[in-house]
Write an enzyme that holds these catalytic residues in place. Structure first.
Site, PDB file in Angstrom:
ATOM      1  N   CYS A 187       6.275   4.163   5.593  1.00  0.00           N
ATOM      2  CA  CYS A 187       6.234   4.143   4.133  1.00  0.00           C
ATOM      3  C   CYS A 187       5.198   5.128   3.572  1.00  0.00           C
ATOM      4  CB  CYS A 187       5.996   2.711   3.637  1.00  0.00           C
ATOM      5  SG  CYS A 187       6.510   2.457   1.925  1.00  0.00           S
ATOM      6  N   ARG A 239      12.668   1.165  -8.143  1.00  0.00           N
ATOM      7  CA  ARG A 239      12.199   1.369  -6.776  1.00  0.00           C
ATOM      8  C   ARG A 239      13.362   1.095  -5.829  1.00  0.00           C
ATOM      9  NH1 ARG A 239       6.673   1.226  -6.057  1.00  0.00           N
ATOM     10  NH2 ARG A 239       6.867   0.371  -3.960  1.00  0.00           N
ATOM     11  N   HIS A 289       9.771  -1.715   6.749  1.00  0.00           N
ATOM     12  CA  HIS A 289       8.817  -2.785   7.010  1.00  0.00           C
ATOM     13  C   HIS A 289       9.577  -3.922   7.663  1.00  0.00           C
ATOM     14  CE1 HIS A 289       6.039  -0.816   4.279  1.00  0.00           C
ATOM     15  NE2 HIS A 289       7.006  -0.735   3.395  1.00  0.00           N
TER      16      HIS A 289
END
Ligand SMILES: [Zn+2]
Lengths: 449, 263
Positions: B100, B137, B202
């Protein structure tokens, strides 16, 4: 009204739908209804402890002769608030007994900025700000910045009740237009000897790194910033001495010139913070410390928060775990029991739980493993939770996705007279509490409302 | 549980900025590595390197996680000064996992949500732009197929504002089947350069993507000992079940990537 209608239809209760209807029907409704309570409006927000703190403030206000009008747990977004207000109003749009009514609302931390100018609270309580459900709230900086902008934009001169020990909450004092009441813990014997992993909000409002002399949980504690000189201020409401045990806590509370001993029927330091916040809110409402302390001691637990039941000769205790900081506090409270633990742990991944289950890796579950006598992992993401414990070095005895069978298996493996601790994310807590309450012979959540 | 297994050696692991850059529980990657290595008979020496700390002289595997924009701003300048050494390590086949925010700063640059340009170290031939307020997002479950044959299907959760675009020299880490990936437009996920892997996943990503974890451990052993050190495949039912559960969730919940043409 609409709430009754949807509740009668059965499934899921009726805490959100009428709000949607009312909002569509009448713009300005929230403003007109929220202006009616004669005792004003109190808002309670923060990552952890909203429901319990609201529950305690309600007990304090009731003891002081007020009639709290509160939203139900889980209905802390705009729709839930509208529902609460609409349900309270009669056909004429008036809230009965308005003079004695205190609007008392727990508000989702991200929803507060939009609601704050419409509710125009007399007292606004800010508990803490932890990393929580990043898929839902986004990054915590944006939550803190939203609160500051909301206060700068102004809505009357509310008394701010702020956690002195949480740097990102205490910084809101810079944006206050009315009085500020700080609450905190002064007893350093409860500081953590080992820093927890799940620390966040480690940066000051000025951008520099916050330093801690000691922490009580996560990033909460005795903090200062060398870059700008901001530092923890002495709170007006504080715990001078805290004695924690497995089932309860004894707290010497000081509020200005007053002092009293509170026997809190809940475990964990986070429960102490919730109680201090409630006492501070009581102070902001002009209620003496002794009355607040008595009311808190007499209040039972809030829904699904350390609630205890008796099922088939076993004690069952339910803990709500929503995020790493909260789960770490539960681990700490469980370890205080000092006995082998029977734990049934649920991980769900609904919107209200957080769809991203990564957060379980930020909780210090390693600390719990040596004390686990028996572990059952359950919930929609039971396999993720089992893997987390496996990596922590403690594989579960059973992994069972479904609520009923998981509960039965965990109960059967708990010796008679023993305690089963159920740790669950939000939607799992609602589900399992329903089953546990039914087994214990209590009416369900929706029926008792 | 595996005390009779002969030791395969020890790998030197650098955990970079893990006190600042672990906002989405990337810490789980180090926990999974330590656990898996113990099962396989591989020793792990971890050096944590944060702001102001020197990098060790050598490393076999480097981990860096994600952070909020503010945290990325805090490390970007210092990370840039470490760029030459980290690029040299990557060229020397040190294994890396950059997740990320760490992935973004291992590219050429990152223009964050406030328009500030953060320097990257150019280890990956990628650039990242956060389009800013008004743009959603990229948040949700991911199922992707790795371009690395021995890694295969990968699962995780992504949550990033930045859109990452691969340069002409860049190879994606995976092709998205469900989810957004690097930019929601070209179907790529992450980037691979030699033994370095960048990704948005993640979950944490390593615990339930055991093939990826083993791939990194093998690459680190190869770097340390200059030859292939084959790790014996060891089943891990817990990892396999969690992987399967996450894949099911992604298929059910995340939009199927429709293969929009690259702009
Ligand atoms: Zn500062």
């Amino acid at each position: 009204m609409a709430g009754e209608a949807t509740r009668r239809l059965g499934r899921g209760g009726g805490t959100a739908l009428p709000g949607l209807v009312a909002r569509t029907l009448a713009p300005g409704l929230v403003e007109s209804l929220a202006a009616q309570p004669g005792q004003g409006v109190v808002t309670v927000t923060g990552t952890n402890g909203k429901t319990t703190t609201t529950h305690l403030v309600a007990a304090i206000a009731t003891a002081a002769g007020m009639t709290p009008l509160t939203n139900r747990t889980g209905s802390n977004l705009e729709r839930g608030l509208v529902t609460t207000l609409v349900d309270a109003a009669g056909a004429d749009g008036r809230i009965a007994d308005a003079a004695r009514t205190l609007g008392l609302f727990e508000v989702d931390e991200a929803a507060l900025p939009a609601l704050f100018p419409r509710l125009r609270p007399r007292v606004a309580v800010f508990l803490n700000l932890f990393r929580d459900q990043l898929d839902r709230y986004g990054e915590i900086d944006s939550v803190a910045a939203g609160w500051a902008r909301m206060l700068d934009a102004g809505a009357g001169t509310p008394t701010l009740v702020l956690n002195a020990d949480d740097p990102s909450v205490a910084a809101l004092a810079d944006h206050a237009r009315g009085p500020v009441v700080l609450f905190g813990v002064e007893d350093r014997s409860v500081a953590l000897t080992l820093a927890e992993h799940a620390t966040d909000a480690r940066f000051c409002a000025c951008g520099a790194r916050v330093k801690h002399e000691a922490v009580t949980m996560g990033h909460v504690g005795w903090w200062r910033c060398d870059a700008c000189g901001r530092a923890r201020q002495a709170p007006q409401v504080f715990a001078r001495r805290v004695t924690l045990s497995a089932e309860s806590s004894e707290v010497e509370v000081v509020s200005g010139e007053e002092q009293a001993t509170l026997v809190l029927p809940a475990a964990g330091l986070y429960s102490v913070y919730n109680a201090l916040a409630a006492v501070a809110a009581g102070r902001a409402l002009g209620i003496p410390l002794a009355a607040s302390v008595d009311a808190i001691a007499a209040a039972g637990p809030a829904f699904g928060r350390q609630e205890r039941f008796e099922v088939g000769g076993r004690a069952v205790r339910i803990w709500l775990a929503k995020n790493p900081a909260g789960l770490n506090e539960i681990v700490r409270a469980l370890l205080a029991a000092g006995r082998p633990l029977h734990v049934l742990a649920f991980l769900n991944d609904g919107i209200q739980d957080g769809q991203d289950v990564s957060w379980i890796y930020d909780a210090d579950l390693e600390r719990l493993t040596a004390r686990l006598e028996r572990l059952t992992c359950a919930g929609a993401r039971a396999d993720d939770l089992a893997l987390r414990f496996h990596i922590a070095g403690r594989t579960p005895e059973a992994t069972i996705g479904e609520t009923g069978p998981a509960l039965e298996a965990a109960l059967a493996a708990t010796p008679e007279g023993g305690t089963l601790d159920i740790v669950a994310t939000y939607t799992a807590m609602i589900e399992v509490r329903e089953v546990v309450a039914a087994r214990a012979g209590e009416r369900s959540y929706w029926e008792t409302a | 549980m595996t005390s009779e297994r002969p030791s395969l050696g020890t790998i030197r692991v650098v955990s970079l900025y893990d006190d600042v850059m672990s906002v989405y529980a990337d810490r789980g990657n180090l926990l999974a590595l330590q656990h898996r290595a113990a099962v396989l008979g591989v020793g792990v020496e971890v050096t944590r390197v944060s702001l102001g700390d020197a990098l060790p002289v050598e490393a076999d595997l480097l981990l860096i996680g994600g952070g909020q924009d503010r945290e990325q701003r805090r490390i970007a300048q210092e990370l840039a000064t470490r760029g030459p050494k980290l690029r040299a390590w990557a060229a020397d086949d040190v294994a890396m996992l950059a997740v990320c925010g760490g992935f973004q700063l291992f590219g050429h640059w990152y223009r964050d949500g406030q328009g500030e340009l953060l320097p990257g170290i150019g280890l990956f031939d990628v650039t990242t732009v956060a389009p800013g307020p008004g743009w959603a997002r990229c948040i949700g479950d991911v199922l992707a197929i790795s371009t690395l044959d021995d890694v295969g299907e990968v699962v995780g959760f992504e949550n990033h504002g930045g859109r990452t675009y691969l340069g002409p020299a860049a190879r994606p880490f995976a092709r998205v089947e469900h989810g957004f990936g690097n930019n929601g437009a070209d179907g790529t996920e992450g980037c691979v350069y030699r033994e370095a892997i960048g990704t948005y996943l993640h979950g944490s990503v390593l615990p339930k993507n055991l093939a990826l974890l083993d791939h990194l451990i093998e690459a680190a052993l190869r770097h340390r000992y200059g030859r292939d050190v084959r790790i014996a495949w060891e089943q891990d039912l817990y990892a396999a079940r969690a992987h399967h559960a996450a894949a099911e969730v992604a298929r059910r919940r995340a939009p199927r990537f429709e293969g929009v043409a690259r702009p």
